[in-house]
Design an enzyme around this catalytic site. Structure first.
Site, PDB file in Angstrom:
ATOM      1  N   ASP A 150       0.834  -1.196   0.000  1.00 44.07           N
ATOM      2  CA  ASP A 150       0.000   0.000   0.000  1.00 44.07           C
ATOM      3  C   ASP A 150       0.877   1.257   0.000  1.00 44.07           C
ATOM      4  O   ASP A 150       1.947   1.264  -0.607  1.00 44.07           O
ATOM      5  CB  ASP A 150      -0.911  -0.049   1.232  1.00 44.07           C
ATOM      6  CG  ASP A 150      -2.252   0.615   1.002  1.00 44.07           C
ATOM      7  OD1 ASP A 150      -2.274   1.849   0.848  1.00 44.07           O
ATOM      8  OD2 ASP A 150      -3.277  -0.086   1.005  1.00 44.07           O
ATOM      9  N   HIS A 191      -3.698   6.075   3.588  1.00 42.06           N
ATOM     10  CA  HIS A 191      -4.465   4.912   3.147  1.00 42.06           C
ATOM     11  C   HIS A 191      -3.934   3.619   3.761  1.00 42.06           C
ATOM     12  O   HIS A 191      -4.692   2.803   4.292  1.00 42.06           O
ATOM     13  CB  HIS A 191      -4.428   4.848   1.619  1.00 42.06           C
ATOM     14  CG  HIS A 191      -5.324   3.837   0.997  1.00 42.06           C
ATOM     15  ND1 HIS A 191      -4.959   2.527   0.827  1.00 42.06           N
ATOM     16  CD2 HIS A 191      -6.576   3.951   0.476  1.00 42.06           C
ATOM     17  CE1 HIS A 191      -5.939   1.877   0.224  1.00 42.06           C
ATOM     18  NE2 HIS A 191      -6.937   2.717   0.002  1.00 42.06           N
ATOM     19  N   SER A 196     -11.311  -0.829  -0.691  1.00 43.99           N
ATOM     20  CA  SER A 196     -10.046  -0.798   0.052  1.00 43.99           C
ATOM     21  C   SER A 196     -10.266  -1.057   1.528  1.00 43.99           C
ATOM     22  O   SER A 196      -9.422  -1.649   2.199  1.00 43.99           O
ATOM     23  CB  SER A 196      -9.367   0.570  -0.098  1.00 43.99           C
ATOM     24  OG  SER A 196      -8.656   0.679  -1.285  1.00 43.99           O
TER      25      SER A 196
END
Length: 420
Positions: A161, A192, A346
């Site tokens: 990520d 994120h 996600s």
């Protein structure tokens, strides 16, 4: 949405063939990287033959630069050697050089490298997450997370990520830095990856609260990177997991994009290497069959559900989806401390990776077969899941009789966790 979108070339739909090696053409609108390519070798190539091929590429590239007297292309950059046999490389080559490479009989196919980036993120601070409670309950609307006290202990989650804030209090020292294939900053300057990691193994927000988290950074502060860099992260995670015990490892990829054979092949190599891999289905409200690596059948593809047990309006769907998981307005960790709310497939995917780690802690064993176990414990509740799509929502099995071993059930109430 919190899904990371990979603008990857569309492979197979349109490909030119030069002496047996396909040069995959790109879909209209895809943001390719100028003169940058990913080259995948034939199956079964030996290390010796691969080294010989790479030496030929380097020699030929240098000779071309000398003859051209023009601005230098970078040449070969990344080399891929997955433990399961997948081999390839990426680099910066002009059209003539890439055509020379395509004429080689030992080349399987070539893809143009492309940009990887994240979509817009929904954010709201300091609210409790409903996703955990849903994973531990047979009915919606709960405020308590029921789970076995093993809580994924002994498992390791590789988060491919934007990086992870490994100092965040959520991880209690269980998060470590693994590798970085995008920049020279070993930190999550986007947020994120930390959010995803918190859903997997955070002490408050995590499905597997005692699991270890390894940060594998493939996207920069803007949530941008390359397909070739993502594949490097996948290779690194596979090798590291095999060295430490693949049967105790899970991997999470909350990213994806247009169909890419290279991306799918790399995902398949992770699964073949014995690592359970959870991948986001995508946020375009379309069939995920045209997305990668979501369309790879040997991994666990995850769609996003809402608090009302319906398909999230942004979530992709289709036969390639294995399960649904909570993905709408999910609270988890943010870099520097505290929490934030994000939405997307996600956010659904780390619930599944976390559940895989949780089941490893319970002694169910690891590997790609965990996806079947997760589907067995899932409950048939998703409303309007989409055409030809499962209606199964993940569940950790606490109190609903699916798991064939005793559970030492713990419970956490949101009123306690958030002082409400």
């Amino acid at each position: 949405m919190g899904f990371i979108t990979k603008a990857i070339p569309l492979a197979l739909a349109a490909a030119s063939v030069i002496n047996g090696a396909e040069i995959m053409e790109t879909r209209a609108g895809v943001q390719t990287l100028a003169d940058k390519y990913i080259v995948v070798m034939n199956d079964g190539m030996t290390d010796k033959d691969f080294d010989s091929h790479r030496s030929w590429v380097n020699r030929t590239h240098r000779r071309r630069l000398i003859r051209r007297g023009a601005k230098a292309m970078g040449g070969m950059k990344h080399t891929y050697r997955f433990p399961t046999g997948l081999k390839g490389y990426s680099g910066h080559f002009d059209e003539q050089m890439i055509n020379e490479i395509s004429k080689r009989a030992d080349v399987k196919y070539i893809e143009r490298d492309a940009r990887v980036q994240i979509n817009a993120i929904e954010q709201q601070d300091n609210v409790p997450s409903w996703g955990l409670a849903r994973v531990g309950s047979k009915e919606p609307g709960g405020t308590t997370y029921y789970y076995d006290g093993t809580a994924g202990e002994g498992s390791t989650a590789y988060v491919i990520d934007t990086g992870t804030d490994i100092q965040h209090e959520e991880f209690e020292g269980r998060a470590t830095w693994g590798a970085n294939f995008v920049d020279d900053m070993d930190m999550d300057c986007n947020g994120h990856g930390t959010h995803v990691s918190g859903t997997i193994g955070g002490k408050t927000f995590g499905v597997a609260k005692k699991s270890n988290v390894v940060a594998v950074k493939v996207l920069d502060c803007n949530g941008s990177g390359s397909n070739s860099g993502v594949i490097m992260g996948m290779e690194w995670a596979t090798k590291d997991a095999q060295q430490k015990g693949a049967d105790k490892a899970v991997a999470n990829m909350s990213l994806g994009g247009a169909f890419s054979q290279a991306s799918n092949d790399a995902a398949a190599a992770i699964a073949k290497g014995g690592v359970f891999l959870a991948v986001a289905a995508g946020n375009d409200n379309v069939d995920a069959a045209d997305s990668s690596p979501a369309s790879e059948p040997s991994i666990c593809t995850v769609a996003a559900s809402t608090e009302q047990d319906s398909k999230a309006d942004f979530s992709n769907f289709g036969q390639v989806v294995d399960v649904y998981a909570p993905g709408d307005s999910i609270t988890s960790a943010k870099p520097g401390g505290g929490s934030q709310v994000l939405s997307g497939t996600s956010m659904a995917t780390p619930h599944v990776a976390g559940l895989g780690a949780y089941l490893i802690g319970l002694g169910k064993g690891g590997g790609p077969g965990l996806c079947d176990t997760i589907k067995q414990t899932a409950i048939d509740v998703i409303q309007n899941p989409g055409a030809s799509t499962t209606s199964k929502l993940i569940n950790n099995g606490s109190g609903i009789g699916f798991l064939s071993f005793p559970l030492n059930i713990y419970e956490e109430q949101w009123s306690k966790l958030f002082d409400l």
